[in-house]
Motif scaffolding. Structure first.
Motif, mmCIF file in Angstrom:
data_model
loop_
_atom_site.group_PDB
_atom_site.id
_atom_site.type_symbol
_atom_site.label_atom_id
_atom_site.label_comp_id
_atom_site.label_asym_id
_atom_site.label_seq_id
_atom_site.Cartn_x
_atom_site.Cartn_y
_atom_site.Cartn_z
ATOM 1 N N ARG A 185 0.836 -1.209 0.000
ATOM 2 C CA ARG A 185 0.000 0.000 0.000
ATOM 3 C C ARG A 185 0.864 1.249 0.000
ATOM 4 N N VAL A 186 2.070 1.127 0.515
ATOM 5 C CA VAL A 186 2.937 2.299 0.606
ATOM 6 C C VAL A 186 4.359 1.941 0.151
ATOM 7 N N GLY A 187 4.915 2.755 -0.739
ATOM 8 C CA GLY A 187 6.299 2.571 -1.165
ATOM 9 C C GLY A 187 7.120 3.732 -0.655
ATOM 10 N N MET A 188 8.430 3.493 -0.559
ATOM 11 C CA MET A 188 9.268 4.580 -0.059
ATOM 12 C C MET A 188 10.531 4.695 -0.887
ATOM 13 N N ILE A 189 10.929 5.925 -1.180
ATOM 14 C CA ILE A 189 12.241 6.154 -1.789
ATOM 15 C C ILE A 189 13.037 7.103 -0.898
ATOM 16 N N PHE A 190 14.363 7.038 -1.051
ATOM 17 C CA PHE A 190 15.211 7.662 -0.051
ATOM 18 C C PHE A 190 16.207 8.634 -0.674
ATOM 19 N N GLN A 191 17.016 9.201 0.230
ATOM 20 C CA GLN A 191 17.936 10.253 -0.190
ATOM 21 C C GLN A 191 19.150 9.741 -0.956
ATOM 22 N N GLN A 192 19.772 8.653 -0.488
ATOM 23 C CA GLN A 192 20.990 8.149 -1.139
ATOM 24 C C GLN A 192 20.660 6.892 -1.939
ATOM 25 N N PRO A 193 20.159 7.061 -3.151
ATOM 26 C CA PRO A 193 19.607 5.898 -3.849
ATOM 27 C C PRO A 193 20.605 4.756 -4.043
ATOM 28 N N SER A 194 21.884 5.084 -4.301
ATOM 29 C CA SER A 194 22.834 3.997 -4.593
ATOM 30 C C SER A 194 23.046 3.082 -3.398
ATOM 31 N N SER A 195 23.062 3.661 -2.201
ATOM 32 C CA SER A 195 23.298 2.827 -1.013
ATOM 33 C C SER A 195 22.038 2.073 -0.618
ATOM 34 N N MET A 196 20.921 2.396 -1.261
ATOM 35 C CA MET A 196 19.669 1.734 -0.928
ATOM 36 C C MET A 196 19.498 0.430 -1.700
ATOM 37 N N LEU A 197 20.413 0.186 -2.644
ATOM 38 C CA LEU A 197 20.338 -1.047 -3.431
ATOM 39 C C LEU A 197 21.377 -2.040 -2.915
ATOM 40 N N ASP A 198 20.952 -3.279 -2.755
ATOM 41 C CA ASP A 198 21.863 -4.344 -2.327
ATOM 42 C C ASP A 198 22.986 -4.476 -3.366
ATOM 43 N N PRO A 199 24.253 -4.277 -2.936
ATOM 44 C CA PRO A 199 25.346 -4.266 -3.913
ATOM 45 C C PRO A 199 25.561 -5.603 -4.620
ATOM 46 N N SER A 200 25.103 -6.710 -4.031
ATOM 47 C CA SER A 200 25.384 -7.994 -4.670
ATOM 48 C C SER A 200 24.131 -8.676 -5.196
ATOM 49 N N CYS A 201 23.102 -7.885 -5.466
ATOM 50 C CA CYS A 201 21.858 -8.444 -5.990
ATOM 51 C C CYS A 201 21.493 -7.654 -7.240
ATOM 52 N N ARG A 202 21.170 -8.375 -8.320
ATOM 53 C CA ARG A 202 20.847 -7.672 -9.566
ATOM 54 C C ARG A 202 19.623 -6.775 -9.359
ATOM 55 N N VAL A 203 19.664 -5.568 -9.970
ATOM 56 C CA VAL A 203 18.619 -4.590 -9.662
ATOM 57 C C VAL A 203 17.235 -5.091 -10.080
ATOM 58 N N GLY A 204 17.165 -5.861 -11.144
ATOM 59 C CA GLY A 204 15.869 -6.370 -11.580
ATOM 60 C C GLY A 204 15.181 -7.183 -10.494
ATOM 61 N N ARG A 205 15.962 -7.954 -9.786
ATOM 62 C CA ARG A 205 15.386 -8.767 -8.714
ATOM 63 C C ARG A 205 14.842 -7.902 -7.596
ATOM 64 N N GLN A 206 15.569 -6.797 -7.325
ATOM 65 C CA GLN A 206 15.120 -5.922 -6.251
ATOM 66 C C GLN A 206 13.865 -5.161 -6.654
ATOM 67 N N VAL A 207 13.789 -4.800 -7.947
ATOM 68 C CA VAL A 207 12.591 -4.097 -8.421
ATOM 69 C C VAL A 207 11.375 -5.032 -8.356
ATOM 70 N N GLY A 208 11.597 -6.306 -8.647
ATOM 71 C CA GLY A 208 10.483 -7.252 -8.659
ATOM 72 C C GLY A 208 10.156 -7.839 -7.297
ATOM 73 N N GLU A 209 10.933 -7.460 -6.301
ATOM 74 C CA GLU A 209 10.791 -8.107 -4.992
ATOM 75 C C GLU A 209 9.397 -7.936 -4.375
ATOM 76 N N ALA A 210 8.870 -6.696 -4.445
ATOM 77 C CA ALA A 210 7.554 -6.450 -3.853
ATOM 78 C C ALA A 210 6.480 -7.292 -4.546
ATOM 79 N N LEU A 211 6.674 -7.526 -5.859
ATOM 80 C CA LEU A 211 5.697 -8.350 -6.593
ATOM 81 C C LEU A 211 5.748 -9.784 -6.121
ATOM 82 N N ARG A 212 6.965 -10.279 -5.875
ATOM 83 C CA ARG A 212 7.122 -11.637 -5.361
ATOM 84 C C ARG A 212 6.414 -11.749 -4.006
#
Lengths: 315, 328
Positions: free
Chosen positions: B93-120
Motif C-alpha cells: 500500500r505504501v512505497g518509499m524512496i530515499f535520499q541516497q539511492p545507490s546505497s539503498m540497493l543491495d550491492p550484490s543483488c541484480r537490480v531487476g530482482r530488487q525491483v520485482g521483490e515487492a511483486l514476489r
C-alpha cells in the motif's frame, strides 16, 4: 579473469621455486650429511663404512656444487618426483598425496562444521547485539579460542570413547573416527568465524539496502536472508581460506593424538626420523596448496561481490 | 474530484517520537494526505522530517520509537500493528524512496530482482514473472536498455539511474502512497528535474498520493498541493502551496521562504535565519521557534511565546498556524 589466473600461476611457480630452494637447504642448515643419513636409514648398524658413504655421495651427485644439485633436484620436483623417503623407502610424493587427502578430509569436515554453526550463530548475535545472547556467544567464543587442543582431545576421548564407549578413541577408518578429531579441530575456527560473521552482520544490519528491502515488505529475517547473508559472509570467506590453508598442512597435535595418517603426523615423524626428502616434499606441497586455496578464495570473492572485479590489473 | 468523505491515504494523529523514553525528536505531529494529493513536508536539516517519514512505515531504527499518537495508511493502523500486518502494508500500500539511492540497493543483488521483490512478496509472482515485470517497470521509469540494466548491479548505475530503479521498485505493486524522503537531494540539478518529472508522470498515471519530504522550497511549488512546515520536531504551519509560498503566516515559514534562492535570484543579498535549529536534547519552553523569531513580542521574556506553546490557529487563508501572533 584469465589474466588474473595467469598472474597467479606465475606467482605460484616463482614462490614454489623460492620455497624449494629453502627446502633444499634444510639438510645443510640441519648439519645432516645426506649420504650418511641415507646409509643409516638402510643399515641399522651404526658402524659406517666411509668408503661406502663416499661412493654414495658421488653416485647421488652430492659432490657437485650446491646450485647444480639444486637445479637437478628442482627439475625432478617439477616433474612430481620428490624422491624416496629415508625411512619407508617409498616415493615421497605418493605418501604426501595420501596424507594430504586425509588431512583435507579432516580439515574440510571441521571447517564446514564450524561454518554451519558460526553463520547462524554470528547472525543471531549481531541481531541481538549487546543483549544476553550476544554476550553468551562472545564468552563461549573466547573460551573456544583459549582451550588447547592437547587438553581437549584427551578429555573428549576419555568421555566419549573410554567412559561412554560411543565413539572410537583413535584411528582412521570411516565416519565414526572422524567425529571426535573434527569436533576438537572445529572449535577455534568456529570461534573466529562466528565473531567475524557477527561483526560483518552488524554492519549489514545498519546498511541502507536492508532498510530499503524492509520498506518493500520483507521482514527482518527475510531481508537478512535475501540481502544480508551474501554481503555479510564475504569477510568470513577470507578467514575460511586462511584456516583451510593452515589446516591442510595437518594439525600435528590432533593427528598424533588420534593416530590419523595425515600431513601433521607425516611431518611429525619426518622430523623425528630426520627424513629430509619427506620434509622437503611436505613443505613444497603445503605452500603450493596454500597459494591455490587463496586464489580460489579470491575468485569466489569476486563471484559473491560484484563490485570486486577479478582481473590481472592492480586496482 | 475526490469527495471529502474518502478515507485519507495517510492519517497521522498527535504523533510523538522519542529517543528511548527521554528525548523527544518530534512532538504532536498531525498530518493527513487525501487520495491523489501531494503533500510536501518542509524544514531544515534536523527538523525531524526523516524520522517522521520512517515512523510512518514503522521502521524507526532503535532507540528511536513512537511514544504517543497513531499512524494509519488507507485506514489501516500502522502504530502497534503486528509485524505480519506491517509487512503486508509496506511495499504494497505504501512505497518509499530515499535520499541516497545507490546505497539503498543491495550491492550484490541484480537490480531487476530488487525491483520485482515487492511483486514476489505481495502479488505472489513467480521469479520469472517478477523479473519480466521489473524490466517493464524499468522501461517505464525511463531506463534505457531496461532488459540489460535489470541484470546489472547497483555500482554500475549512476545516482539518477539508481533513484529511477528505487522508484520502479517502490511503485511495482501499485501502492496508494509514495513516501519520498529527499528524493533529489543527492542528485545533480539536471537529474533532479528529471526525477521530479518522473514522479509527476507516475502520479498522473496512477492514483498516487505522495508525501514529499524536502528542505528545498524550489521543488515544493512545482510538485505539491499542500505544504507542511516543520521546525525542531514540530509542525509550525500548514496550508495550500500557493498561499503558503505567497503569503506565509508563521515567522519561520516567512524566514524559510526569504532564505530560499528563488527570492534572491534578482540580485539581492542572501538571507539567513540567525541562530541554529536547537538539538532535540534541548527543551525550549513556549514556542520552539521563539529564540530565533524575528517577531518583536517573542523576544520579550514575559511574552506568551516564551511561556506557552501556541495551539493551532486556522487563519482566513486556510492555513493552520502555530503562532501566538496568528489571527484567525
Amino acid at each position: 579473469m584469465e589474466r588474473f589466473l595467469l598472474k597467479r600461476a606465475i606467482v605460484l611457480v616463482v614462490t614454489l621455486t623460492l620455497v624449494s630452494f629453502l627446502a633444499f637447504l634444510v639438510p645443510w642448515i640441519g648439519d645432516t650429511d645426506p649420504a650418511r643419513a641415507i646409509i643409516r636409514s638402510r643399515v641399522a648398524d651404526l658402524a659406517m663404512d666411509s668408503a661406502a658413504v663416499e661412493a654414495l655421495r658421488i653416485k647421488l651427485g652430492l659432490d657437485q656444487p650446491l646450485l647444480h644439485q639444486f637445479f637437478t633436484w628442482l627439475g625432478r620436483v617439477f616433474q612430481g618426483d620428490l624422491g624416496l623417503s629415508f625411512t619407508s623407502r617409498l616415493p615421497v610424493a605418493d605418501q604426501i598425496l595420501r596424507a594430504i587427502g586425509v588431512s583435507a578430509t579432516l580439515a574440510l569436515s571441521a571447517l564446514f562444521l564450524a561454518l554451519a554453526i558460526a553463520l547462524p550463530v554470528g547472525t543471531l548475535a549481531a541481531v541481538h547485539q549487546g543483549r544476553r545472547f550476544d554476550g553468551i556467544v562472545t564468552f563461549i567464543a573466547q573460551g573456544f579460542v583459549s582451550i588447547p587442543e592437547y587438553w581437549l582431545a584427551p578429555v573428549l576421548v576419555l568421555l566419549f570413547a573410554v567412559e561412554l564407549g560411543w565413539l572410537p578413541s583413535a584411528g582412521w577408518s570411516g565416519f565414526e573416527t572422524l567425529i571426535l578429531p573434527a569436533a576438537v579441530l572445529c572449535l577455534r575456527p568456529l570461534a573466529y568465524f562466528s565473531q567475524v560473521m557477527r561483526a560483518s552482520m552488524i554492519d549489514v544490519l545498519h546498511a541502507n539496502y536492508i532498510l530499503a528491502a524492509r520498506s518493500r515488505g520483507l521482514g527482518l529475517a527475510g531481508a537478512l536472508v535475501r540481502h544480508g547473508l551474501r554481503n555479510g559472509i564475504q569477510p568470513v570467506l577470507t578467514v575460511f581460506a586462511l584456516w583451510l590453508a593452515g589446516l591442510l598442512g595437518g594439525s600435528v597435535v590432533v593427528e598424533v593424538i588420534f593416530a590419523i595418517p595425515g600431513m601433521g603426523r607425516l611431518i611429525y615423524s619426518a622430523v623425528i626420523n630426520n627424513d629430509m626428502p619427506m620434509l622437503q616434499g611436505s613443505i613444497i606441497c603445503i605452500v603450493g596448496l596454500a597459494i591455490v586455496i587463496n586464489t580460489t578464495a579470491d575468485v569466489l570473492y569476486g563471484v559473491l561481490n560484484p563490485t570486486v572485479t577479478v582481473s590481472g590489473d592492480a586496482r | 474530484m475526490i469527495s471529502p468523505g474518502d478515507t485519507p491515504c495517510l492519517k497521522v494523529e498527535n504523533l510523538d517520537i522519542s529517543i528511548g523514553d527521554a528525548v523527544a525528536v518530534a512532538r504532536g505531529i498531525n498530518l493527513e494526505i487525501r487520495r491523489g494529493e501531494t503533500v510536501a513536508l518542509v524544514g531544515e536539516s534536523g527538523s525531524g522530517k526523516t524520522v517522521t517519514a520512517l515512523s510512518l512505515i514503522d521502521l524507526l531504527p532503535p532507540p528511536l520509537k513512537v511514544t504517543r499518537g497513531s499512524v494509519s495508511i488507507c485506514g489501516q493502523k500502522i502504530t502497534r500493528a503486528a509485524p505480519d500486518a506491517l509487512n503486508r502494508i509496506r511495499g504494497n500500500r505504501v512505497g518509499m524512496i530515499f535520499q541516497q539511492p545507490s546505497s539503498m540497493l543491495d550491492p550484490s543483488c541484480r537490480v531487476g530482482r530488487q525491483v520485482g521483490e515487492a511483486l514476489r512478496l505481495h502479488r505472489r509472482a513467480s521469479r520469472g514473472e517478477a523479473f519480466e515485470r521489473a524490466v517493464e517497470l524499468l522501461r517505464e521509469v525511463g531506463i534505457p536498455e531496461a532488459d540489460r540494466r535489470a541484470r546489472s548491479f547497483a555500482h554500475q548505475l549512476s545516482g539518477g539511474m539508481a533513484q529511477r530503479v528505487m522508484i520502479a521498485a517502490a511503485l511495482s505493486s501499485d501502492p496508494d502512497l509514495l513516501i519520498a524522503d529527499e528524493p533529489t537531494t543527492a542528485l545533480d540539478v539536471t537529474v533532479q528535474a528529471q526525477i521530479l518529472g518522473l514522479l509527476e508522470k507516475e502520479k498522473k498515471q496512477r492514483t498516487l498520493s505522495i508525501l514529499l519530504i524536502t528542505h528545498d522550497l524550489s521543488i515544493v511549488s512545482a510538485m505539491a498541493d499542500r505544504v507542511v512546515v516543520m521546525y525542531a520536531g514540530g509542525i509550525v504551519e500548514e496550508g495550500p502551496v500557493a498561499t503558503i509560498m505567497r503569503a506565509p503566516q508563521h515567522p519561520y515559514t516567512k524566514a524559510l521562504i526569504d532564505c530560499s534562492l528563488m527570492r534572491t535570484a534578482g540580485g539581492g543579498d542572501l538571507e539567513s535565519i540567525p541562530g541554529t535549529i536547537p538539538p532535540p536534547t534541548r527543551s525550549i519552553p513556549g514556542c520552539r521557534f521563539h529564540p530565533r523569531c524575528p517577531h518583536a513580542l517573542a523576544r520579550r521574556q514575559e511574552s506568551a511565546c516564551a511561556r506557552e506553546e501556541p495551539a493551532a490557529t486556522r487563519t482566513a487563508a486556510g492555513h493552520l498556524v502555530h503562532c501566538w501572533a496568528a489571527e484567525p
